[in-house]
Design an enzyme around this catalytic site. Sequence first.
Site, PDB file in Angstrom:
ATOM      1  N   GLU A 147       0.815  -1.207   0.000  1.00  0.00           N
ATOM      2  CA  GLU A 147       0.000   0.000   0.000  1.00  0.00           C
ATOM      3  C   GLU A 147       0.855   1.267   0.000  1.00  0.00           C
ATOM      4  OE1 GLU A 147      -3.530   2.131   2.694  1.00  0.00           O
ATOM      5  OE2 GLU A 147      -2.546   0.307   3.398  1.00  0.00           O
ATOM      6  N   GLU A 245     -11.869   2.747   2.765  1.00  0.00           N
ATOM      7  CA  GLU A 245     -11.090   2.776   3.993  1.00  0.00           C
ATOM      8  C   GLU A 245     -11.166   4.206   4.515  1.00  0.00           C
ATOM      9  OE1 GLU A 245      -6.950   0.889   5.599  1.00  0.00           O
ATOM     10  OE2 GLU A 245      -6.794   2.375   4.004  1.00  0.00           O
TER      11      GLU A 245
END
Length: 265
Positions: A147, A245
């Site tokens: 990520e 998220e």
Amino acid sequence: MNSCHDAPLFTLAACAEMLFRDLPITERIARIDALGFQVEIWDWSRHDIKALAATGATFSSMTGYLEGTLADQEGADRLVATARESIAVAKRLGGPRLNLHGTGLDGQGLPVQPGAEMTGPMWIRAADTLHRLADLGQQHGVTFVLENLNTTVDHPGVPFARAEDVLALVESVGRPEIRIMLDLYHAQIGEGNLIELVRCCAPYIGEVQVADVPGRCEPGSGEIHYPAIARALKEIGYRGTVGLEGWASGDDELALRCFRDAFTL
């Protein structure tokens, strides 16, 4: 007559760590599942895995390590060891993707081992560590996703945080078990130019995560025009998972509706 929305283009997921926070984690997961979303979690070691599995929810991704870092020998060994543990949990939950960062993060999102300036040997070590993880992924049928993070607001000092660095690493490893967790919230803060970033990362995206800027809330709460992002993802042929998220700016269910609307084409 069938609606044009009967077959969604993307699989949508939502992070149970950030929504319905007044509920216990299993109830959050059940609520997200009931609303038609897959579920993402963070550090699995903080949860009762048997209870999570009993919810019957479909899990999209979770943190793929407990400790370690990509770019030094001792840290890499620890990262790989705890990735093995994470694979076992992912199999119990049926989660296909295990999320990685350049180094472990503490409870405030700060790097356990800071290293914003990456040397040549660090790049080589990081790529070697990702190859080791790719071997595990190939053996166990899971994908590790690295990520990108922002170092301005949320994660100062994290090495290999910028999307361009993540792309360079994943591209250099060149294995299907290592992909990008392309977080567009972080990318907007750190780099911007999101549609071009989506196009550059296209061959290597394992999952896309979203939230708006500022505030890290649902699409439509800030400055990112997520319907345009959705069209760009469609244009590059992406048909995978998009995960929210982010926090809810108000009502959690309304936040999820806004998210779904932004990615319904």
